[in-house]
Design a protein around this motif. Structure first.
Motif, PDB file in Angstrom:
ATOM      1  N   MET A 321       0.848  -1.260  -0.011  1.00  0.00           N
ATOM      2  CA  MET A 321      -0.031  -0.054  -0.055  1.00  0.00           C
ATOM      3  C   MET A 321       0.784   1.138  -0.076  1.00  0.00           C
ATOM      4  N   ALA A 322       0.795   2.010  -1.050  1.00  0.00           N
ATOM      5  CA  ALA A 322       1.710   3.169  -1.108  1.00  0.00           C
ATOM      6  C   ALA A 322       0.956   4.399  -0.423  1.00  0.00           C
ATOM      7  N   ARG A 323      -0.468   4.118  -0.178  1.00  0.00           N
ATOM      8  CA  ARG A 323      -1.044   5.415   0.448  1.00  0.00           C
ATOM      9  C   ARG A 323      -2.466   4.853   0.890  1.00  0.00           C
ATOM     10  N   PHE A 324      -2.655   5.519   1.815  1.00  0.00           N
ATOM     11  CA  PHE A 324      -4.284   5.200   2.233  1.00  0.00           C
ATOM     12  C   PHE A 324      -4.647   6.421   3.011  1.00  0.00           C
ATOM     13  N   PRO A 325      -5.953   6.921   2.956  1.00  0.00           N
ATOM     14  CA  PRO A 325      -6.731   7.901   3.765  1.00  0.00           C
ATOM     15  C   PRO A 325      -6.718   7.623   5.228  1.00  0.00           C
ATOM     16  N   THR A 326      -6.880   8.686   5.821  1.00  0.00           N
ATOM     17  CA  THR A 326      -6.836   8.583   7.290  1.00  0.00           C
ATOM     18  C   THR A 326      -8.282   9.283   7.865  1.00  0.00           C
ATOM     19  N   PRO A 327      -9.009   8.907   8.714  1.00  0.00           N
ATOM     20  CA  PRO A 327      -9.940   9.438   9.334  1.00  0.00           C
ATOM     21  C   PRO A 327      -9.618  10.953  10.139  1.00  0.00           C
ATOM     22  N   LEU A 328     -10.560  11.757   9.871  1.00  0.00           N
ATOM     23  CA  LEU A 328     -10.125  12.992  10.621  1.00  0.00           C
ATOM     24  C   LEU A 328     -10.880  13.048  12.031  1.00  0.00           C
ATOM     25  N   CYS A 329     -10.348  13.556  12.960  1.00  0.00           N
ATOM     26  CA  CYS A 329     -10.842  13.943  14.380  1.00  0.00           C
ATOM     27  C   CYS A 329     -10.471  15.316  14.870  1.00  0.00           C
ATOM     28  N   ILE A 330     -11.596  16.123  15.099  1.00  0.00           N
ATOM     29  CA  ILE A 330     -11.461  17.701  15.684  1.00  0.00           C
ATOM     30  C   ILE A 330     -12.156  17.781  16.897  1.00  0.00           C
ATOM     31  N   GLN A 331     -11.594  18.275  17.968  1.00  0.00           N
ATOM     32  CA  GLN A 331     -12.229  18.751  19.069  1.00  0.00           C
ATOM     33  C   GLN A 331     -11.965  20.167  19.504  1.00  0.00           C
ATOM     34  N   LEU A 332     -13.310  20.521  19.714  1.00  0.00           N
ATOM     35  CA  LEU A 332     -13.260  22.027  20.229  1.00  0.00           C
ATOM     36  C   LEU A 332     -14.126  22.164  21.459  1.00  0.00           C
ATOM     37  N   SER A 333     -13.594  22.867  22.078  1.00  0.00           N
ATOM     38  CA  SER A 333     -14.267  23.265  23.550  1.00  0.00           C
ATOM     39  C   SER A 333     -14.095  24.608  24.040  1.00  0.00           C
ATOM     40  N   GLY A 334     -15.068  25.158  24.788  1.00  0.00           N
ATOM     41  CA  GLY A 334     -14.951  26.482  25.269  1.00  0.00           C
ATOM     42  C   GLY A 334     -14.358  26.498  26.715  1.00  0.00           C
ATOM     43  N   VAL A 335     -14.246  25.354  27.401  1.00  0.00           N
ATOM     44  CA  VAL A 335     -13.439  24.955  28.898  1.00  0.00           C
ATOM     45  C   VAL A 335     -12.520  23.780  28.163  1.00  0.00           C
ATOM     46  N   LYS A 336     -11.154  24.110  28.225  1.00  0.00           N
ATOM     47  CA  LYS A 336     -10.082  23.179  27.993  1.00  0.00           C
ATOM     48  C   LYS A 336      -9.731  21.892  28.748  1.00  0.00           C
ATOM     49  N   THR A 337     -10.470  22.128  29.981  1.00  0.00           N
ATOM     50  CA  THR A 337     -10.455  20.584  30.759  1.00  0.00           C
ATOM     51  C   THR A 337     -11.441  19.878  30.486  1.00  0.00           C
ATOM     52  N   LEU A 338     -12.465  20.048  29.749  1.00  0.00           N
ATOM     53  CA  LEU A 338     -13.383  19.177  29.316  1.00  0.00           C
ATOM     54  C   LEU A 338     -12.895  17.906  28.576  1.00  0.00           C
ATOM     55  N   PRO A 339     -13.192  16.444  29.121  1.00  0.00           N
ATOM     56  CA  PRO A 339     -12.922  15.463  28.490  1.00  0.00           C
ATOM     57  C   PRO A 339     -13.520  15.153  27.071  1.00  0.00           C
ATOM     58  N   SER A 340     -13.224  14.248  26.168  1.00  0.00           N
ATOM     59  CA  SER A 340     -13.725  13.784  24.973  1.00  0.00           C
ATOM     60  C   SER A 340     -15.248  13.267  25.407  1.00  0.00           C
ATOM     61  N   ILE A 341     -16.100  13.427  24.162  1.00  0.00           N
ATOM     62  CA  ILE A 341     -17.379  13.096  24.589  1.00  0.00           C
ATOM     63  C   ILE A 341     -17.239  11.515  24.719  1.00  0.00           C
ATOM     64  N   LEU A 342     -18.349  11.080  25.591  1.00  0.00           N
ATOM     65  CA  LEU A 342     -18.433   9.488  25.996  1.00  0.00           C
ATOM     66  C   LEU A 342     -19.631   8.910  25.414  1.00  0.00           C
ATOM     67  N   LEU A 343     -19.636   7.803  24.603  1.00  0.00           N
ATOM     68  CA  LEU A 343     -20.585   7.142  24.117  1.00  0.00           C
ATOM     69  C   LEU A 343     -20.829   5.721  24.862  1.00  0.00           C
ATOM     70  N   ALA A 344     -21.842   5.836  25.749  1.00  0.00           N
ATOM     71  CA  ALA A 344     -22.324   4.811  26.714  1.00  0.00           C
ATOM     72  C   ALA A 344     -23.553   4.566  26.629  1.00  0.00           C
ATOM     73  N   PRO A 345     -24.076   3.185  26.767  1.00  0.00           N
ATOM     74  CA  PRO A 345     -25.368   2.865  26.626  1.00  0.00           C
ATOM     75  C   PRO A 345     -26.169   3.464  27.723  1.00  0.00           C
ATOM     76  N   LEU A 346     -27.327   3.853  27.325  1.00  0.00           N
ATOM     77  CA  LEU A 346     -28.324   4.645  28.908  1.00  0.00           C
ATOM     78  C   LEU A 346     -29.039   3.328  28.990  1.00  0.00           C
ATOM     79  N   ARG A 347     -28.957   3.134  30.560  1.00  0.00           N
ATOM     80  CA  ARG A 347     -29.681   2.250  31.361  1.00  0.00           C
ATOM     81  C   ARG A 347     -31.105   2.787  31.747  1.00  0.00           C
TER      82      ARG A 347
END
Length: 403
Positions: A321-347
Motif C-alpha cells: 500500500m503506497a498510500r491510504f486515507p486517514t479519518p479526521l478527528c477535531i475537538q473544540l471546547s469552550g473549557v479546555k479541561t473538558l474530556p472527550s465525548i463519551l458514548l455509553a449505553p443509557l440504562r
C-alpha cells in the motif's frame, strides 16, 4: 517569738533548703523603716529569678513558682461550629447539583448524559444500496443497543421554488438543536453523501459528484448551530471533510469524526466503509459488560487502525500500500479541561447501586473566591468523577464565618 528569733532558730535548716521552708515557703519579714537605704542582698534570705548573665548554675524550682508563674489552660481548644446555616436563596442550586450527581451515579455505565438525540441525514436520491443499509444498521445499533433517540431524515430531491436544500437542512438542524438544548444532553449529527471544497474554501454537501451546484449545501453555516449549542455535539461525517479555521466553540464540547481529512477515500475504501467500521465497533463495545464506554477520541483511533485492513480487503491485488486515507478527528471546547465525548449505553429504569456497599467516605470542602455558583460548571465537574464512587452528597454553600 519575734522575727529575729525565728530567723536565728531556723537558720541552719533554711541553708540546706536554699532559703525555703517546706511549710511556709520563702521567708517574709517586715521591712525596716529605712529599708530602701539599708537594703543588702543575702542569697539565703531571698529567692529571686536571676538572668542568664547573672547566674550560670541551675536553680531548683521553689514552691512559690506555682504561685508566681500561673500556667495557661491546657484543655482542648473549641472547635469550629459545624451547624453553619447555608446561604439563603441557594436551595435550588443545591437541589439541581444533587440531582445531577444522583443521575450520573445511578447508571452502571456512568454515562455523562441523561439523554442522547441522534439525527441521521442522507440524500433522498442516493441510489447506493450499501449506503442505505449502512445508515439503517447504524440507526439500529444506536437505538437498540445504546437506547438513544434516533431519527433519520432524507434531504428531498425537489423543493418548491421558494425553498432550497440549504434552507431545508438549516431548519432541520435548528429544530434538532433547540429540542432540549442543555448541558446534560448529547446531540449526534450524522451525514452520508458526497462533499467537496468550493471556491470559498468551505465544505459543501451534494448528492453526487455530478449533482446540480444549485442543490449543494454549504456546511459552514449549518455547523454554527452546533457551535453555539449548550449541549455537547458529536458530528459524524461519512464523507471528506475540509476543516475551517473559523470554527469556534463557546461552551461545552464539539467533536467531529469524518471518513477522511479532505482526500478522496471512496476509491480505496469503498462507499460507506467508514460507517460500517464505526457501527461494528459500537456494537461490539455495547455488549462487553466489563469494558469502558467509547470516547469519541478512542472511536476515531479504532477506525484509523482498521483502515489498512479494509483497503487490503477491497484491493487484494495490491501487495504494498503506497498510500491510504486517514479519518479526521477535531475537538473544540469552550473549557479546555473538558474530556472527550463519551458514548455509553443509557440504562433507563435501572435500580441505583446501594451506597452501603462502599466502606470508605471522603469529604472535600472548597472555599470559593466569590458568591457566584454556576450549576453547569459544577455539574460538568461531577460528570468527570472517577470510577468507584457510589454516592455523592451535596451540602452548602455556606457563609464563610472564619476570616
Amino acid at each position: 517569738m519575734t522575727w529575729e528569733e525565728a530567723a536565728r532558730k531556723f537558720k541552719s535548716h533554711e541553708s540546706s533548703m536554699h532559703g525555703l521552708s517546706p511549710l511556709t515557703g520563702p521567708r517574709l519579714s517586715p521591712a525596716p523603716p529605712n529599708s530602701r537605704s539599708n537594703y543588702t542582698h543575702d542569697p539565703h534570705e531571698m529567692d529571686l529569678d536571676a538572668s542568664p548573665t547573672q547566674h550560670t548554675h541551675t536553680r531548683q524550682p521553689s514552691f512559690s513558682d506555682a504561685r508566681i508563674r500561673t500556667p495557661l489552660p491546657t484543655g482542648p481548644r473549641p472547635e469550629k461550629p459545624t451547624n453553619i446555616p447555608p446561604l439563603p436563596g441557594y436551595d435550588s442550586f443545591r437541589a439541581d447539583l444533587q440531582g445531577s450527581a444522583d443521575r450520573i451515579l445511578a447508571s452502571a455505565s456512568r454515562s455523562r448524559y441523561a439523554h442522547v438525540s441522534v439525527l441521521l441525514i442522507r440524500w433522498q436520491d442516493d441510489e447506493d444500496l450499501g449506503a442505505r443499509n449502512a445508515v439503517q444498521d447504524l440507526a439500529k445499533v444506536l437505538g437498540d443497543d445504546y437506547n438513544y433517540t434516533v431519527q433519520t431524515k432524507l434531504i428531498p430531491t425537489s423543493l418548491d421554488e421558494s425553498k432550497s436544500h440549504w434552507m431545508w437542512l438549516s431548519r432541520v438542524a435548528s429544530d434538532f438543536i433547540a429540542d432540549q438544548d442543555q448541558r446534560d444532553i448529547l446531540k449526534i449529527f450524522y451525514y452520508s453523501g458526497y462533499s467537496y471544497l468550493d471556491g470559498d474554501r468551505d465544505t459543501v454537501f451534494a448528492s453526487s459528484k455530478h449533482a446540480d451546484p444549485a442543490s449543494a449545501i454549504r456546511w459552514s453555516s449549518i455547523q454554527q448551530y452546533f457551535e453555539n449549542a449548550r449541549a455537547d455535539a458529536l458530528l459524524i461525517m461519512d464523507c471528506a471533510y475540509y476543516p475551517s479555521y473559523k470554527t469556534v466553540r463557546r461552551q461545552g464540547m464539539l467533536e467531529l469524526i469524518a471518513a477522511s481529512a479532505g482526500e478522496d477515500h471512496v476509491e480505496l475504501l469503498g462507499r460507506s466503509s467508514f460507517t460500517r467500521a464505526l457501527t461494528d465497533l459500537l456494537r461490539t463495545r455495547a455488549v462487553q459488560q466489563f469494558k469502558e464506554p467509547f470516547s469519541a477520541a478512542e472511536l476515531h483511533s479504532k477506525v484509523l487502525s482498521l483502515y489498512p485492513c479494509i483497503i487490503r480487503e477491497q484491493h487484494p491485488e495490491n501487495e504494498v500500500m503506497a498510500r491510504f486515507p486517514t479519518p479526521l478527528c477535531i475537538q473544540l471546547s469552550g473549557v479546555k479541561t473538558l474530556p472527550s465525548i463519551l458514548l455509553a449505553p443509557l440504562r433507563h429504569g435501572e435500580a441505583p447501586r446501594s451506597p452501603q456497599s462502599g466502606p470508605h467516605l471522603i469529604s472535600l470542602t472548597f472555599r470559593l473566591a466569590e458568591d457566584t455558583f454556576n450549576v453547569d460548571s459544577w455539574a460538568e465537574w461531577l460528570r468527570s468523577m472517577p470510577e468507584g464512587i457510589l454516592e455523592a452528597k451535596v451540602e452548602g454553600p455556606y457563609r464563610n464565618m472564619f476570616q
